[in-house]
Design a protein around this motif. Structure first.
Motif, mmCIF file in Angstrom:
data_model
loop_
_atom_site.group_PDB
_atom_site.id
_atom_site.type_symbol
_atom_site.label_atom_id
_atom_site.label_comp_id
_atom_site.label_asym_id
_atom_site.label_seq_id
_atom_site.Cartn_x
_atom_site.Cartn_y
_atom_site.Cartn_z
ATOM 1 N N MET A 1 1.348 -1.047 0.016
ATOM 2 C CA MET A 1 0.026 0.203 -0.117
ATOM 3 C C MET A 1 0.852 1.399 0.289
ATOM 4 O O MET A 1 1.757 1.526 0.749
ATOM 5 C CB MET A 1 -0.626 -0.329 0.654
ATOM 6 C CG MET A 1 -1.853 1.108 1.103
ATOM 7 S SD MET A 1 -2.894 1.090 2.790
ATOM 8 C CE MET A 1 -2.353 0.451 4.102
ATOM 9 N N LYS A 2 0.481 2.205 -0.696
ATOM 10 C CA LYS A 2 1.303 3.559 -0.320
ATOM 11 C C LYS A 2 0.128 4.882 -0.467
ATOM 12 O O LYS A 2 -0.951 4.920 -0.747
ATOM 13 C CB LYS A 2 1.801 4.243 -2.259
ATOM 14 C CG LYS A 2 2.630 2.558 -2.678
ATOM 15 C CD LYS A 2 2.911 2.964 -4.442
ATOM 16 C CE LYS A 2 3.447 2.042 -5.032
ATOM 17 N NZ LYS A 2 3.307 0.486 -5.543
ATOM 18 N N LEU A 3 0.570 5.121 1.098
ATOM 19 C CA LEU A 3 -0.038 5.822 1.914
ATOM 20 C C LEU A 3 0.707 7.690 1.284
ATOM 21 O O LEU A 3 2.140 7.416 0.944
ATOM 22 C CB LEU A 3 -0.371 6.066 3.241
ATOM 23 C CG LEU A 3 -0.589 4.623 3.266
ATOM 24 C CD1 LEU A 3 -1.030 4.855 5.319
ATOM 25 C CD2 LEU A 3 -2.701 5.182 3.231
ATOM 26 N N CYS A 4 -0.501 8.555 1.107
ATOM 27 C CA CYS A 4 0.184 9.876 0.667
ATOM 28 C C CYS A 4 -0.405 11.127 1.375
ATOM 29 O O CYS A 4 -1.838 10.850 2.265
ATOM 30 C CB CYS A 4 1.245 10.371 -0.327
ATOM 31 S SG CYS A 4 -0.626 10.181 -1.422
ATOM 32 N N LEU B 1 -4.146 7.990 -0.860
ATOM 33 C CA LEU B 1 -3.745 6.203 -1.287
ATOM 34 C C LEU B 1 -3.297 6.314 -2.629
ATOM 35 O O LEU B 1 -4.483 6.353 -3.493
ATOM 36 C CB LEU B 1 -4.187 5.014 -1.033
ATOM 37 C CG LEU B 1 -5.350 4.310 -0.505
ATOM 38 C CD1 LEU B 1 -5.778 4.208 -2.164
ATOM 39 C CD2 LEU B 1 -6.068 3.493 -0.034
ATOM 40 N N ASP C 1 -3.121 4.175 -6.301
ATOM 41 C CA ASP C 1 -4.513 2.932 -6.289
ATOM 42 C C ASP C 1 -3.578 2.029 -7.621
ATOM 43 O O ASP C 1 -2.599 2.645 -7.343
ATOM 44 C CB ASP C 1 -5.921 3.528 -6.912
ATOM 45 C CG ASP C 1 -5.344 4.542 -8.428
ATOM 46 O OD1 ASP C 1 -4.990 3.648 -9.224
ATOM 47 O OD2 ASP C 1 -6.635 4.921 -9.283
ATOM 48 N N LEU D 1 -8.141 9.366 1.287
ATOM 49 C CA LEU D 1 -8.815 8.577 2.750
ATOM 50 C C LEU D 1 -9.709 9.885 3.182
ATOM 51 O O LEU D 1 -9.140 9.265 4.329
ATOM 52 C CB LEU D 1 -7.530 8.243 2.608
ATOM 53 C CG LEU D 1 -6.939 6.697 2.462
ATOM 54 C CD1 LEU D 1 -5.775 6.313 2.920
ATOM 55 C CD2 LEU D 1 -7.383 5.704 2.366
ATOM 56 N N VAL E 1 -3.045 10.742 7.840
ATOM 57 C CA VAL E 1 -1.473 9.908 7.831
ATOM 58 C C VAL E 1 -1.269 10.289 9.335
ATOM 59 O O VAL E 1 0.316 11.398 8.889
ATOM 60 C CB VAL E 1 -0.976 10.105 6.847
ATOM 61 C CG1 VAL E 1 0.196 8.869 6.860
ATOM 62 C CG2 VAL E 1 -1.886 9.842 5.519
ATOM 63 N N PRO F 1 -9.054 0.037 -3.108
ATOM 64 C CA PRO F 1 -8.722 1.414 -3.650
ATOM 65 C C PRO F 1 -10.012 1.646 -4.586
ATOM 66 O O PRO F 1 -10.330 3.082 -4.477
ATOM 67 C CB PRO F 1 -7.607 1.864 -4.360
ATOM 68 C CG PRO F 1 -6.742 -0.132 -3.571
ATOM 69 C CD PRO F 1 -8.354 -0.526 -3.196
ATOM 70 N N TRP G 1 5.217 8.699 -1.124
ATOM 71 C CA TRP G 1 4.708 8.306 -0.800
ATOM 72 C C TRP G 1 5.140 7.160 0.434
ATOM 73 O O TRP G 1 6.101 7.542 0.585
ATOM 74 C CB TRP G 1 3.935 6.892 -1.795
ATOM 75 C CG TRP G 1 3.679 7.465 -3.343
ATOM 76 C CD1 TRP G 1 2.781 7.715 -3.519
ATOM 77 C CD2 TRP G 1 4.453 6.933 -4.036
ATOM 78 N NE1 TRP G 1 2.428 8.752 -4.982
ATOM 79 C CE2 TRP G 1 3.462 7.424 -5.389
ATOM 80 C CE3 TRP G 1 5.251 6.022 -5.020
ATOM 81 C CZ2 TRP G 1 3.301 6.973 -6.231
ATOM 82 C CZ3 TRP G 1 5.469 5.304 -5.803
ATOM 83 C CH2 TRP G 1 4.986 6.093 -6.710
ATOM 84 N N THR H 1 4.201 0.470 2.292
ATOM 85 C CA THR H 1 4.703 -0.465 3.279
ATOM 86 C C THR H 1 5.210 -1.156 3.375
ATOM 87 O O THR H 1 5.007 -1.304 2.790
ATOM 88 C CB THR H 1 2.616 -0.740 4.044
ATOM 89 O OG1 THR H 1 2.313 -1.112 2.804
ATOM 90 C CG2 THR H 1 1.801 0.487 4.348
#
Length: 278
Positions: free
Chosen positions: A1-4, A16, A18, A26, A33, A51, A183, A186
């Motif tokens: 998963m790539k969170l930003c 995030l 997709d 989110l 975050v 996503p 990003w 994870t």
């Protein structure tokens, strides 16, 4: 998963990436975050979301720091043998630890602003580790369990400031000297942090090309080592050192950043950054 996080400075919202590389909001799921979101159970809950069920964010948004509320920015110096050699400094027998000011942090594509009096502005592409669980006096074998994920970092440095004394912080902590992101990737998507290609270009010319396998001290060793001297908290960042190819090490003469230069850098699977120098 790539969170930003996206949006103007101070107004960033959580998102995030997709499967197609698009940005998905989110904001209806989490306020931000934040360090609390980096706990394993919270990350697992986010990973369970489809996503494509999240609202699409209009492309072209500015990306900010991938994590809000970063408490400490810890750096490891001379962690690649050939970088220590190009700097003309002894290869360390244990990790060299210094801190970068939190006010240095900036988005991955934000402008690098040279401070007043700067003459030797330099670059350092690095793998950054983002802590997800409190860590104190932990063993090497359990160190990666405390990592939430990884991201790209540019440890921008002013070498004249840095070398004025035995303390490096003055040349490392200026405003805009800490681009981070784009990003937070994870840990489950980075099976081996010791096998990642790192690169950096200035005005399209490749300056750095390395791999984390040539680190002197591994990510796990660094996290465990630092946890002996300070408690690591969720959201803390550790930049793990840079491979050779910094401006200070260029021969026959050093090469430093000038106003108008463009710096681009990236790490396999972790995205890329682009900064203009002003």
């Amino acid at each position: 998963m790539k969170l930003c996080r996206y949006g103007e400075p101070g107004q960033e919202r959580p998102a995030l990436i997709d499967q197609m590389g698009g940005l998905r909001s989110l904001a209806d799921v989490i306020p931000d975050v934040s360090p609390e979101v980096l706990a394993p159970t919270r990350l697992a809950a986010l990973a369970a979301i489809d996503p494509l069920s999240l609202p699409r964010v209009y492309p072209g948004q500015r990306l900010g720091l991938p994590v809000a509320g970063i408490g400490k920015y810890i750096c490891i110096g001379l962690n690649y043998r050939d970088h220590a050699q190009e700097a003309g400094l002894p290869v360390p027998e244990e990790p060299i630890v210094f801190l970068k000011a939190i006010t240095a942090l900036s988005g991955p594509d934000d402008t690098i602003v040279a401070p007043v009096g700067a003459t030797c502005l330099d670059w350092e592409a690095e793998l950054a580790v983002i802590i997800g669980m409190r860590a104190k006096n932990i063993a090497v074998g359990e160190a990666l369990d405390h990592v939430a994920g990884y991201c790209v970092a540019n440890d921008v440095s002013e070498r004249a400031f840095q070398m004025q004394s035995s303390q490096w912080d003055k040349g490392k902590g200026c405003d805009t000297f800490g681009p981070l992101g784009p990003w937070l990737v994870t840990r489950d998507e980075v099976p081996d942090p010791q096998d990642l290609d790192i690169w950096l270009e200035v005005n399209g010319r490749r300056m750095q090309a390395g791999n984390t396998r040539t680190m002197i001290f591994s990510v796990a060793e660094i996290v465990a080592y630092v946890s002996r001297y300070m408690t690591l908290m969720p959201g803390d960042v550790i930049a793990t050192g840079t491979p050779p190819g910094v401006g200070m090490g260029m021969r026959p003469e050093p090469v430093y950043l000038q106003s108008g230069d463009v710096v681009e850098l990236g790490i396999d699977g972790l995205g890329r950054q682009r900064q203009c120098v002003a």
